[in-house]
Scaffold this motif. Structure first.
Motif, PDB file in Angstrom:
ATOM      1  N   GLU A  33       0.826  -1.205   0.000  1.00 36.17           N
ATOM      2  CA  GLU A  33       0.000   0.000   0.000  1.00 36.17           C
ATOM      3  C   GLU A  33       0.863   1.259   0.000  1.00 36.17           C
ATOM      4  N   GLU A  34       1.926   1.255   0.808  1.00 36.54           N
ATOM      5  CA  GLU A  34       2.823   2.418   0.864  1.00 36.54           C
ATOM      6  C   GLU A  34       3.533   2.640  -0.457  1.00 36.54           C
ATOM      7  N   LEU A  35       3.993   1.572  -1.088  1.00 33.14           N
ATOM      8  CA  LEU A  35       4.735   1.708  -2.342  1.00 33.14           C
ATOM      9  C   LEU A  35       3.830   2.121  -3.497  1.00 33.14           C
ATOM     10  N   ILE A  36       2.589   1.653  -3.511  1.00 34.86           N
ATOM     11  CA  ILE A  36       1.655   2.075  -4.565  1.00 34.86           C
ATOM     12  C   ILE A  36       1.414   3.583  -4.485  1.00 34.86           C
ATOM     13  N   GLN A  37       1.291   4.080  -3.260  1.00 32.93           N
ATOM     14  CA  GLN A  37       1.101   5.526  -3.087  1.00 32.93           C
ATOM     15  C   GLN A  37       2.334   6.291  -3.546  1.00 32.93           C
ATOM     16  N   ARG A  38       3.506   5.728  -3.290  1.00 38.64           N
ATOM     17  CA  ARG A  38       4.760   6.414  -3.627  1.00 38.64           C
ATOM     18  C   ARG A  38       5.104   6.270  -5.107  1.00 38.64           C
ATOM     19  N   TYR A  39       4.853   5.102  -5.686  1.00 37.03           N
ATOM     20  CA  TYR A  39       5.226   4.830  -7.079  1.00 37.03           C
ATOM     21  C   TYR A  39       4.008   4.284  -7.827  1.00 37.03           C
ATOM     22  N   PRO A  40       3.054   5.139  -8.170  1.00 36.30           N
ATOM     23  CA  PRO A  40       1.800   4.660  -8.789  1.00 36.30           C
ATOM     24  C   PRO A  40       1.986   4.015 -10.154  1.00 36.30           C
ATOM     25  N   ASP A  41       3.070   4.328 -10.856  1.00 34.72           N
ATOM     26  CA  ASP A  41       3.273   3.784 -12.202  1.00 34.72           C
ATOM     27  C   ASP A  41       4.125   2.515 -12.212  1.00 34.72           C
ATOM     28  N   ALA A  42       4.654   2.131 -11.073  1.00 39.25           N
ATOM     29  CA  ALA A  42       5.521   0.952 -11.009  1.00 39.25           C
ATOM     30  C   ALA A  42       4.689  -0.332 -10.942  1.00 39.25           C
ATOM     31  N   GLN A  43       5.259  -1.401 -11.472  1.00 40.14           N
ATOM     32  CA  GLN A  43       4.650  -2.727 -11.366  1.00 40.14           C
ATOM     33  C   GLN A  43       5.176  -3.382 -10.086  1.00 40.14           C
ATOM     34  N   ILE A  44       4.265  -3.621  -9.137  1.00 40.13           N
ATOM     35  CA  ILE A  44       4.654  -4.104  -7.810  1.00 40.13           C
ATOM     36  C   ILE A  44       3.963  -5.431  -7.541  1.00 40.13           C
TER      37      ILE A  44
END
Length: 763
Positions: free
Chosen positions: A527-538
């Protein structure tokens, strides 16, 4: 009449009887035998698997011996019902089962069940009907085109099963059946052919398909020169150094002799990456054995093992109990891994039992690890202290050999490992990633490289607390907190598996919107990384988010570069080769250092170094950033190395310190430990049993008994738990002491006693 001229008693007959071990948990550490009339087992050797009546049911057991007697009434003994459709177990396998029972203090019945765990393999293959030409003359001019196609197919082929003949001729099954009714086709029955999925031994490569380095080749040659007898070979190589290739070379040599090989791996390491490496060497997959393998496949592997066909089995710890009859080599990859310890039903350490089995078979066993267990490291003579210790068979120490690989294979170098002091570099409020780690992730995204964030905590958050009354959500069956799994919309107990939908109302004070999640799990990092890097594939790699069926697809996407950031539990730590992964970030490195586990520091070092080894495995240099509140801890200092440093120097310093501390305390591997866990759903009976055992506790020199004490996890699955811990000197016969102690006890009904020799979990 008898020789005296008197009539013999008709109830007395001269019968050949046999003794059979049956799968019931009766005597601790012993084989419980029952007498039966031999019947079909009359001329069978020991180790024959037989079906016998037991109470009101039929069970599979092992024939142990024959006895001739004339004083047994015929109505007192029941006969053996039938024999299994497989060869008898070898003497070595029978001795191994008995040795495991004696060592673990588990009754022979449950140990035997570890081997007889595939009942379908004991039955003959089902019959199938084959259709062929009967030989009767037929006027083909009066046959329909469909009937002619059937006859033409069988004219150039042996008899075929109905479905196959129907497919080959392109007709319905009714056409074939009608031809059989009219006598044009004959019908014969025979056992259905079993397809193992493996090619024959002649199809294996005769030589190593890839060139080993000079160091690898030297180790392989040395092991090969010692392969005709028992010996334990510890391949101690840094991550990416090619340990797997060295033992693959030994596997090829054994296959070329028509033998069987067992490779044990932690279940999470049985990945597509490891299997792909095997396929490159052998042209096919090994026989995979673990809990998720379909029963039909398990049956074929089991039958192939007992029949002695050349094969390689790669499996989790349960594969150790396959009934091999031509076993010539055992490999334990990631030998340090804690998952080799079985803690339910029969409690055993698969690594130690594998060494025991190798000694019984007089064959070599290879241990491979980048972070060897302290036990193996000391056995192999790597410690800088003087010690004499014994193997799991309590005999003299066997031959141990240490083989080191200190550089990565090919162009890859070790990553640089740095510590981030969370006391100085605090993440934002409500976040879990430091600014240094975020900068490094951003740089990898810009360079088109991959990052792995490691947090060994499943779910979204490990604890939920009411901000109004302070109540913590706990399991009603276990003494444990409920873990929030936001993606699944549930809170769940990780011990008994019970769960319920996420709620916003406190069950204690009934306040609404007062529940707050505390701490991070991998889902919260996501959840934290999606907010920080919305265009990245996680992607999240954990047992909750990646099921067995799609794990290989996920790993393939990572290898192909379709994933930018991987968030993983220990599922992501071992056995993987991701060429574009250049950054590993450890989010909470201190997680495993707490508690009273004597192996806590060792385990933390092993896990974190394995995770660090995922970085920089190809041409691009790797980096590892470890977030910690304890940068001065010996584990953290041992991990902090540069790409040009020798990682074994810091590791050996740490391991020597651990060894000296264990030796001073008389703890394993210098002393011996056993846990006695009492459990019951009635706490009054449980406490009564604990007091009774305490009253008759053993009193010997060099033997310490601690407890009774409430187990740290005082209730599991509704069962309350009390623990004794026994510590002895290495030379003391620990099993005999515990067996004598427990056998004297008269415990209340409903109280269960479990012995755990050399416990790994202190919960």
């Amino acid at each position: 009449m008898d020789k005296t001229g008197k009539h013999a008693d008709s109830t007395k007959i001269a019968s050949r009887r046999c003794q059979v071990a049956v799968p019931v948990p009766i005597r601790r550490g012993h084989m419980q035998l029952y007498d039966y009339l031999a019947g079909p087992a009359k001329n069978c050797p020991a180790g024959t698997i037989v079906n016998v009546p037991l109470g009101g049911r039929e069970v599979w057991g092992l024939l142990v011996s024959h006895n001739q007697t004339e004083d047994i009434s015929s109505d007192r003994l029941k006969p053996v019902i039938c024999l299994a459709d497989v060869p008898a177990l070898t003497d070595e396998t029978m001795r191994f089962l008995s040795a495991v029972s004696r060592w673990t203090l588990a009754p022979f019945g449950p140990v035997m069940r570890l081997l007889l765990n595939t009942p379908s393999a004991l039955l003959p293959p089902p019959l199938q009907t084959l259709y062929g030409l009967s030989g009767h003359k037929t006027d083909t001019t009066r046959l329909t085109p469909q009937r002619l196609r059937v006859i033409n197919v069988l004219g150039s082929a042996p008899p075929l099963p109905l479905t196959e003949l129907s497919r080959e001729a392109g007709v319905s099954s009714s056409v074939i059946k009608r031809l059989a009714e009219e006598g044009v086709l004959s019908q014969t029955s025979q056992p259905r052919a079993e397809r193992t999925g493996l090619t024959s031994i002649s199809d294996y490569p005769l030589t190593t398909p890839y060139k080993l380095t000079s160091t690898q080749q030297s180790i392989a040659d040395n092991i090969d020169s010692l392969s005709k007898c028992f010996g334990v070979h510890l391949i101690d190589g840094i991550t990416g150094s090619g340990k797997t290739e060295v033992y693959f070379d030994q596997v090829i040599k054994q296959l070329n002799c028509g033998r069987q090989v067992l490779i044990l791996l932690p279940e999470i390491a049985l990945t597509s990456s490891w299997k792909a490496r095997f396929e490159k060497w052998f042209g096919q997959e090994p026989s995979i054995w673990h809990s998720s393998v379909p029963s039909a496949r398990r049956k074929l592997i089991w039958r192939q093992a007992i029949s002695g066909q050349p094969m390689v089995v790669a499996g989790a710890r349960s594969a150790l109990f396959l009934p091999f009859s031509q076993l010539s080599l055992i490999v334990i990859d990631e030998e340090h891994d804690g998952s080799y310890k079985q803690e339910e039903q029969v409690s055993y350490q698969a690594r130690d039992m594998a060494i025991m089995r190798a000694k019984i078979h007089s064959i070599p066993v290879i241990l491979a690890s980048a972070t060897p267990s302290l036990e193996s490291w000391i056995h192999a003579g790597c410690a800088g202290i003087q010690t004499t210790i014994r193997g799991p068979d309590h005999a003299a120490s066997p031959d141990w050999y240490h083989w080191g690989l200190t550089s990565r294979y090919g162009q890859a170098n070790l990553p640089k490992v740095s510590l981030i002091d969370l006391r100085l570099s605090k993440p934002e409020v409500g976040k879990w990633l430091s600014s240094e780690l975020l900068v490094a992730i951003t740089a990898r995204l810009e360079a088109g490289e991959q990052s792995l964030l490691f947090l060994n905590r499943r779910g979204y958050a490990p604890m939920t607390v009411c901000s109004s009354c302070g109540y913590r959500l706990t399991c009603h069956q276990c003494d444990s907190l409920l873990v929030t799994h936001k993606l699944a919309g549930r809170i769940q107990c990780h011990f008994c598996g019970i769960g319920q939908p996420i709620t916003d109302t406190c069950p204690s004070c009934e306040q609404t919107d007062s529940l707050r999640t505390v701490g991070p799990g991998v889902e919260r990092l996501h959840e934290e990384l999606i907010q920080r890097y919305p265009d990245a594939q996680i992607a999240v790699l954990s047992s909750d988010t990646v099921q067995a069926g799609n794990a290989d697809n996920m790993f393939a996407e990572i290898v192909e570069g379709k994933i930018d950031i991987i968030i993983g539990t220990q599922m992501a730590a071992k056995g993987h080769h991701f060429p574009d992964l250049t950054l590993v970030g450890v989010v909470d490195a201190d997680l495993g250092l707490g508690g009273g586990d004597l192996r806590a520091a060792e385990r933390t070092y092993q896990l974190l170094w394995q995770v660090a080894g995922r970085s920089g495995r190809a041409e691009r240099p790797g980096e590892v950033l470890i977030q910690t509140f304890q940068p001065q801890h010996p584990v953290m200092q041992a991990l902090m190395v540069g790409p040009d440093d020798n990682p074994n120097e810091a590791r050996d310093k740490f391991m020597n310190a651990e060894a000296k501390a264990r030796q001073a305390a008389g703890m394993p591997p210098f002393g011996r430990l056993a846990a006695l866990i009492l459990s019951a759903n009635d706490v009054v009976k449980l406490e009564q049993a604990a007091r009774h055992l305490n009253d008759i506790r053993p009193q010997y020199d060099k033997v310490d008994v601690y407890g009774p004490a409430q187990a740290p996890l005082s209730r599991v699955r509704g069962q309350f738990r009390i623990r004794f811990l026994v510590r002895t000197e290495r030379q003391v016969a620990l099993q005999k002491i515990i067996e004598s102690w427990v056998s004297e006890a008269k415990l209340p009904s409903g109280v269960r006693v479990v012995c755990d020799i050399d416990p790994y979990s202190f919960l």
